[in-house]
Motif scaffolding. Sequence first.
Motif, mmCIF file in Angstrom:
data_model
loop_
_atom_site.group_PDB
_atom_site.id
_atom_site.type_symbol
_atom_site.label_atom_id
_atom_site.label_comp_id
_atom_site.label_asym_id
_atom_site.label_seq_id
_atom_site.Cartn_x
_atom_site.Cartn_y
_atom_site.Cartn_z
ATOM 1 N N LYS A 143 -16.154 15.522 60.158
ATOM 2 C CA LYS A 143 -16.758 16.134 58.742
ATOM 3 C C LYS A 143 -17.216 17.519 58.828
ATOM 4 C CE LYS A 143 -15.046 11.883 55.984
ATOM 5 N NZ LYS A 143 -15.343 11.726 55.294
ATOM 6 N N VAL A 144 -18.556 16.834 59.181
ATOM 7 C CA VAL A 144 -19.809 18.430 59.542
ATOM 8 C C VAL A 144 -19.792 19.707 60.283
ATOM 9 C CG1 VAL A 144 -22.344 18.860 60.123
ATOM 10 C CG2 VAL A 144 -21.531 16.817 59.192
ATOM 11 N N SER A 145 -18.804 19.268 61.392
ATOM 12 C CA SER A 145 -18.107 20.883 62.055
ATOM 13 C C SER A 145 -17.285 21.194 61.493
ATOM 14 C CB SER A 145 -17.804 19.834 63.642
ATOM 15 O OG SER A 145 -16.854 20.520 64.921
ATOM 16 N N ILE A 146 -16.225 20.451 60.390
ATOM 17 C CA ILE A 146 -14.883 21.436 59.549
ATOM 18 C C ILE A 146 -15.289 21.736 59.095
ATOM 19 C CG2 ILE A 146 -13.203 21.289 58.786
ATOM 20 C CD1 ILE A 146 -12.196 18.324 60.729
ATOM 21 N N ALA A 147 -16.945 21.139 58.224
ATOM 22 C CA ALA A 147 -17.786 21.903 57.386
ATOM 23 C C ALA A 147 -17.808 23.521 57.403
ATOM 24 C CB ALA A 147 -18.300 20.681 56.661
ATOM 25 N N MET A 148 -18.734 23.486 59.386
ATOM 26 C CA MET A 148 -19.590 24.308 59.331
ATOM 27 C C MET A 148 -18.552 25.752 59.405
ATOM 28 S SD MET A 148 -21.948 22.652 61.961
ATOM 29 C CE MET A 148 -22.884 23.945 62.732
ATOM 30 N N ALA A 149 -16.779 24.804 59.794
ATOM 31 C CA ALA A 149 -16.546 26.343 60.049
ATOM 32 C C ALA A 149 -15.760 27.099 58.784
ATOM 33 C CB ALA A 149 -15.047 25.149 61.170
ATOM 34 N N LEU A 150 -15.848 26.276 58.052
ATOM 35 C CA LEU A 150 -15.648 26.681 56.496
ATOM 36 C C LEU A 150 -16.344 26.869 55.680
ATOM 37 C CD1 LEU A 150 -13.111 23.127 55.422
ATOM 38 C CD2 LEU A 150 -12.325 25.860 55.702
ATOM 39 N N ILE A 151 -17.190 27.409 56.181
ATOM 40 C CA ILE A 151 -19.210 27.915 55.561
ATOM 41 C C ILE A 151 -18.375 28.846 55.026
ATOM 42 C CG2 ILE A 151 -20.198 28.398 57.144
ATOM 43 C CD1 ILE A 151 -21.797 26.472 54.651
ATOM 44 N N THR A 152 -17.570 30.244 55.938
ATOM 45 C CA THR A 152 -17.446 31.747 55.532
ATOM 46 C C THR A 152 -16.527 31.770 54.707
ATOM 47 O OG1 THR A 152 -16.379 31.006 58.044
ATOM 48 C CG2 THR A 152 -18.418 31.799 57.802
ATOM 49 N N GLU A 153 -15.571 30.453 53.986
ATOM 50 C CA GLU A 153 -13.833 30.368 53.651
ATOM 51 C C GLU A 153 -13.469 31.309 53.663
ATOM 52 O OE1 GLU A 153 -15.388 31.192 48.677
ATOM 53 O OE2 GLU A 153 -16.977 32.463 49.798
ATOM 54 N N ARG A 172 -8.098 8.546 58.924
ATOM 55 C CA ARG A 172 -7.523 8.507 58.219
ATOM 56 C C ARG A 172 -7.896 9.233 56.944
ATOM 57 N NH1 ARG A 172 -2.564 5.658 57.756
ATOM 58 N NH2 ARG A 172 -2.072 4.952 59.934
ATOM 59 N N GLU A 173 -9.292 9.105 56.357
ATOM 60 C CA GLU A 173 -10.624 10.027 56.197
ATOM 61 C C GLU A 173 -10.427 11.500 56.183
ATOM 62 O OE1 GLU A 173 -14.255 8.200 56.639
ATOM 63 O OE2 GLU A 173 -13.740 5.804 55.766
ATOM 64 N N LEU A 174 -10.425 11.619 57.445
ATOM 65 C CA LEU A 174 -10.069 13.078 58.105
ATOM 66 C C LEU A 174 -8.630 13.793 57.623
ATOM 67 C CD1 LEU A 174 -11.995 15.214 58.650
ATOM 68 C CD2 LEU A 174 -11.692 15.221 61.223
ATOM 69 N N TRP A 175 -7.508 12.997 57.853
ATOM 70 C CA TRP A 175 -6.846 13.265 56.952
ATOM 71 C C TRP A 175 -6.130 13.793 55.297
ATOM 72 C CZ3 TRP A 175 -2.295 9.864 59.182
ATOM 73 C CH2 TRP A 175 -2.815 9.392 60.650
ATOM 74 N N ASP A 176 -7.190 12.863 55.068
ATOM 75 C CA ASP A 176 -6.771 13.135 52.982
ATOM 76 C C ASP A 176 -7.559 14.548 53.438
ATOM 77 O OD1 ASP A 176 -6.356 11.176 52.698
ATOM 78 O OD2 ASP A 176 -8.036 10.289 52.301
#
Length: 259
Positions: A143-153, A172-176
């Motif tokens: 989750k943190v890794s994906i959040a870091m990829a999204l930080i730049t919008e 399943r949580e990550l799928w959501d």
Amino acid sequence: MANAVEIQKLRKEYGKKAVVKDISLEVEEDTLFALLGVNGAGKTTTIKMLTGLANPTSGDALVLGHSILKEREQIKALVNLSPQETSIAPNLTVRENLEFMAGIYGMDQAKARKRTQEMIEMFALDEVENSRAKTLSGGWQRKVSIAMALITEPKLLFLDEPTLGLDVLARRELWDVIRKLKKNMTIILTSHYMEEVEALADCVAVMVKGDIKAVGTVAELTSRTGTGNLEEAFVAIASGSGASGIQTPETAGTEEADV
């Protein structure tokens, strides 16, 4: 609908070996597109070329309207990648990792803090925001890794095996989370979990030894191969046993032909 990605005869050779063989493909905006293939099929090399991490031997691709040959810097400002290997600093806290990534992309301190808080809320990271990354479970780390990829919008997000190694509940949580993301951006996903692709993908391409062998929705691929689910369809296409009549980018819109 406009295309987020248009691949035009893209080829990559290492020495005398072609690992991506003159592929052509289109990915519509605001969809989740799954790129499937066994290990060594050429998926990661394709993603590297689309994100500017590798130069093609020939061909080109338009990513959000920009050529990967001539406009790499413009592309880098619009896309991001969450790699298969969880790329977070183990000794930094979750909040520090996010703020650090925002700083790498040139955000001032105020904006970095704002975007970090938005990511913490989006991924429900508040209970672990002050924990060092190395103490987190695999699910939290992804989750943190994906959040870091999204930080730049980004307008286009590449997710390379996002749930690899996670248990069923964490997956399943990550799928959501991914379902929520796909409402606001284009996502290109690689995965070996067929159930995951069935649950998330709007369109699927199957890559075999550097070639795109089939493109379509899950329902279309299972129908064309006469199989009951995506895993069976994938096996039929990848093994060649169900290749006859499969639609490729070159045969789309024409009479079906042998691949």
